[in-house]
Scaffold this motif. Structure first.
Motif, PDB file in Angstrom:
ATOM      1  N   TRP A 353       0.808  -1.213   0.000  1.00 42.45           N
ATOM      2  CA  TRP A 353       0.000   0.000   0.000  1.00 42.45           C
ATOM      3  C   TRP A 353       0.847   1.271   0.000  1.00 42.45           C
ATOM      4  O   TRP A 353       0.406   2.307  -0.505  1.00 42.45           O
ATOM      5  CB  TRP A 353      -0.935  -0.007   1.208  1.00 42.45           C
ATOM      6  CG  TRP A 353      -0.215  -0.312   2.500  1.00 42.45           C
ATOM      7  CD1 TRP A 353       0.443   0.558   3.308  1.00 42.45           C
ATOM      8  CD2 TRP A 353      -0.044  -1.601   3.097  1.00 42.45           C
ATOM      9  NE1 TRP A 353       1.007  -0.082   4.380  1.00 42.45           N
ATOM     10  CE2 TRP A 353       0.722  -1.420   4.290  1.00 42.45           C
ATOM     11  CE3 TRP A 353      -0.476  -2.885   2.774  1.00 42.45           C
ATOM     12  CZ2 TRP A 353       1.062  -2.468   5.127  1.00 42.45           C
ATOM     13  CZ3 TRP A 353      -0.124  -3.930   3.611  1.00 42.45           C
ATOM     14  CH2 TRP A 353       0.622  -3.717   4.770  1.00 42.45           C
ATOM     15  N   ASP A 354       2.088   1.215   0.541  1.00 42.23           N
ATOM     16  CA  ASP A 354       2.915   2.421   0.618  1.00 42.23           C
ATOM     17  C   ASP A 354       3.943   2.507  -0.510  1.00 42.23           C
ATOM     18  O   ASP A 354       4.813   3.375  -0.499  1.00 42.23           O
ATOM     19  CB  ASP A 354       3.639   2.491   1.968  1.00 42.23           C
ATOM     20  CG  ASP A 354       4.473   1.238   2.261  1.00 42.23           C
ATOM     21  OD1 ASP A 354       4.435   0.289   1.438  1.00 42.23           O
ATOM     22  OD2 ASP A 354       5.140   1.200   3.311  1.00 42.23           O
ATOM     23  N   HIS A 355       3.845   1.605  -1.482  1.00 39.84           N
ATOM     24  CA  HIS A 355       4.784   1.623  -2.603  1.00 39.84           C
ATOM     25  C   HIS A 355       4.455   2.791  -3.536  1.00 39.84           C
ATOM     26  O   HIS A 355       3.318   2.932  -3.991  1.00 39.84           O
ATOM     27  CB  HIS A 355       4.712   0.310  -3.379  1.00 39.84           C
ATOM     28  CG  HIS A 355       5.710   0.199  -4.489  1.00 39.84           C
ATOM     29  ND1 HIS A 355       6.984  -0.284  -4.289  1.00 39.84           N
ATOM     30  CD2 HIS A 355       5.629   0.529  -5.806  1.00 39.84           C
ATOM     31  CE1 HIS A 355       7.644  -0.254  -5.426  1.00 39.84           C
ATOM     32  NE2 HIS A 355       6.841   0.225  -6.370  1.00 39.84           N
ATOM     33  N   ILE A 356       5.442   3.635  -3.808  1.00 36.62           N
ATOM     34  CA  ILE A 356       5.232   4.772  -4.698  1.00 36.62           C
ATOM     35  C   ILE A 356       5.312   4.305  -6.148  1.00 36.62           C
ATOM     36  O   ILE A 356       6.299   3.686  -6.559  1.00 36.62           O
ATOM     37  CB  ILE A 356       6.275   5.888  -4.441  1.00 36.62           C
ATOM     38  CG1 ILE A 356       6.199   6.329  -2.976  1.00 36.62           C
ATOM     39  CG2 ILE A 356       6.021   7.071  -5.370  1.00 36.62           C
ATOM     40  CD1 ILE A 356       4.840   6.844  -2.549  1.00 36.62           C
ATOM     41  N   MET A 357       4.271   4.600  -6.897  1.00 36.34           N
ATOM     42  CA  MET A 357       4.175   4.144  -8.286  1.00 36.34           C
ATOM     43  C   MET A 357       4.916   5.112  -9.208  1.00 36.34           C
ATOM     44  O   MET A 357       4.311   5.971  -9.848  1.00 36.34           O
ATOM     45  CB  MET A 357       2.708   3.980  -8.683  1.00 36.34           C
ATOM     46  CG  MET A 357       1.996   2.890  -7.902  1.00 36.34           C
ATOM     47  SD  MET A 357       0.218   2.848  -8.214  1.00 36.34           S
ATOM     48  CE  MET A 357       0.178   2.578  -9.979  1.00 36.34           C
TER      49      MET A 357
END
Length: 396
Positions: A353-357
């Protein structure tokens, strides 16, 4: 007269994927072929799907789990209600009649059981559980009523994730070959480090006389035995009466594109009561709308293959070199179904959920990425919640 054609779906052999993953110095010819297959399946002109053949143990695990989708749906409503989880926006446990169809009506034509196949408790952080309920809530299992459900779900879901990792590694190598600035192993790391993959065990109820005959979700088409992976294509511009009626039904139920990284799919298992039966309608199953030209293609997946559909998250992170495609699932015609239900498993592999795309260097323009919900700097959790809210609007 409807114009039809036959188009092959890309089939990748499991042993070739595994060999390449274990030995990156594999034969140049194998590496070249795999890159060509990734481009053919997931490139801008592809269908956004491929199948993997020869996966050890897959057919047995599929046969073990899919009948349990029917078994759970057949439990009394008061029992199924024990496994409904509003706190997760109905994204863990049982969900039925909550999702909205394209016309705003509640979808009561299928029921879904959601669970993380790899991790029972993604986090114990209550703030995260509240902020990202669709990914951070714990699993709910119907152990009391179906004790075999959890181990069967986890075993098949785990295997599909493992094979999906191999496909993702091949995608990494392809993107890197097209963009020298692309960080090595970036796509694989984004899902290997994730604890929020999601399995969705679907049960499509037998159509009633007055019900809609099409439904939508990331799930596969029926096939019996080891039939070749093929697809039949028809132009959207055709206007004969049967095509017109079908198109109206598809529009009523809508189309969508998966927002995760990669979706693993089993072929469907059809059941009449407790008996496994063939598909009652050859036109039922998975349909994909091509990015180029807008053709609608029916895809048939052999029962011993795992299909993998591209998602929007991987499209963004590849800078648009890999492309997700809109799709829907058409249920059997009600005059042919005769009380037949459809059961299948979709496994959504996705970043934390906290992975920056982030997009690769040189591919930051939204027009190149091609995903409207994406914004520079957005996390996958925020990106996903925007999508979830479209299907699970706030209840009055």
């Amino acid at each position: 007269m409807t114009k039809t054609a036959t188009q092959a779906v890309v089939v990748v052999q499991y042993d070739k994927l595994l060999q390449y993953a274990v030995n990156e110095e594999a034969a140049t010819n194998d590496e070249t072929l795999l890159a060509q297959q990734i481009q053919q399946a997931y490139g801008p002109a592809g269908l956004g799907i491929l199948t993997v053949s020869g996966v050890p143990g897959f057919a047995e695990l599929r046969q073990r789990l899919l009948p349990l989708a029917h078994a759970f749906a057949a439990l009394p409503d008061k029992v199924k209600e024990l496994y409904v989880d509003p706190a997760s926006t109905f994204n863990f446990g049982w969900s039925h009649g909550i999702e909205r169809l394209a016309n705003g009506q509640r979808d009561r034509y299928k029921g879904s059981y959601y669970a993380n196949p790899l991790v029972d408790v993604p986090t114990t952080d209550e703030a995260l559980m509240k902020q990202f309920p669709a990914y951070c809530q714990p699993n709910i299992w119907p152990t009391q009523h179906l004790p075999q459900y959890q181990p069967a779900f986890q075993a098949l879901g785990r295997l599909m994730c493992e094979v999906g990792m191999l496909v993702t590694k091949a995608c990494d190598k392809y993107v890197q070959s097209q963009n020298p600035h692309f960080p090595q192993g970036r796509l694989l790391q984004s899902i290997q480090q994730s604890s929020c993959h999601k399995g969705r065990l679907l049960h499509y109820f037998p159509p009633e006389p007055s019900s809609c005959i099409d439904t939508v979700e990331g799930s596969s088409s029926p096939s019996q035995g080891s039939m070749p992976s093929t697809s039949s294509t028809s132009s959207d511009k055709e206007n004969d009466s049967s095509k017109h009626n079908r198109q109206e039904e598809e529009d009523w139920c809508g189309w969508h594109t998966d927002h995760g990284s990669l979706t693993g799919l089993t072929s469907a298992l059809y059941m009449k009561g407790d008996d496994i039966v063939p598909s009652p309608d050859p036109q039922a199953g998975l349909y994909i709308r091509a990015r180029q030209g807008g053709e609608v293609t029916q895809v048939r997946i052999p029962s011993d293959h795992i299909a993998f559909q591209m998602g929007e998250a991987m499209q963004v992170m590849s800078g648009g070199l890999l492309r997700a495609t809109p799709h829907c699932v058409r249920a059997p015609r009600r005059d042919m179904s005769g009380g037949v239900s459809r059961n299948t498993l979709a496994v959504f592999m996705q970043p934390r959920w906290d992975h920056i795309m982030e997009t690769p260097e040189g591919c930051s323009l939204e027009s190149q990425v091609g995903v409207g919900q994406w914004q520079p700097g957005i996390s996958f959790g925020d990106f996903a919640e925007r999508t979830v809210q479209r299907y699970y609007p706030a209840m009055a």
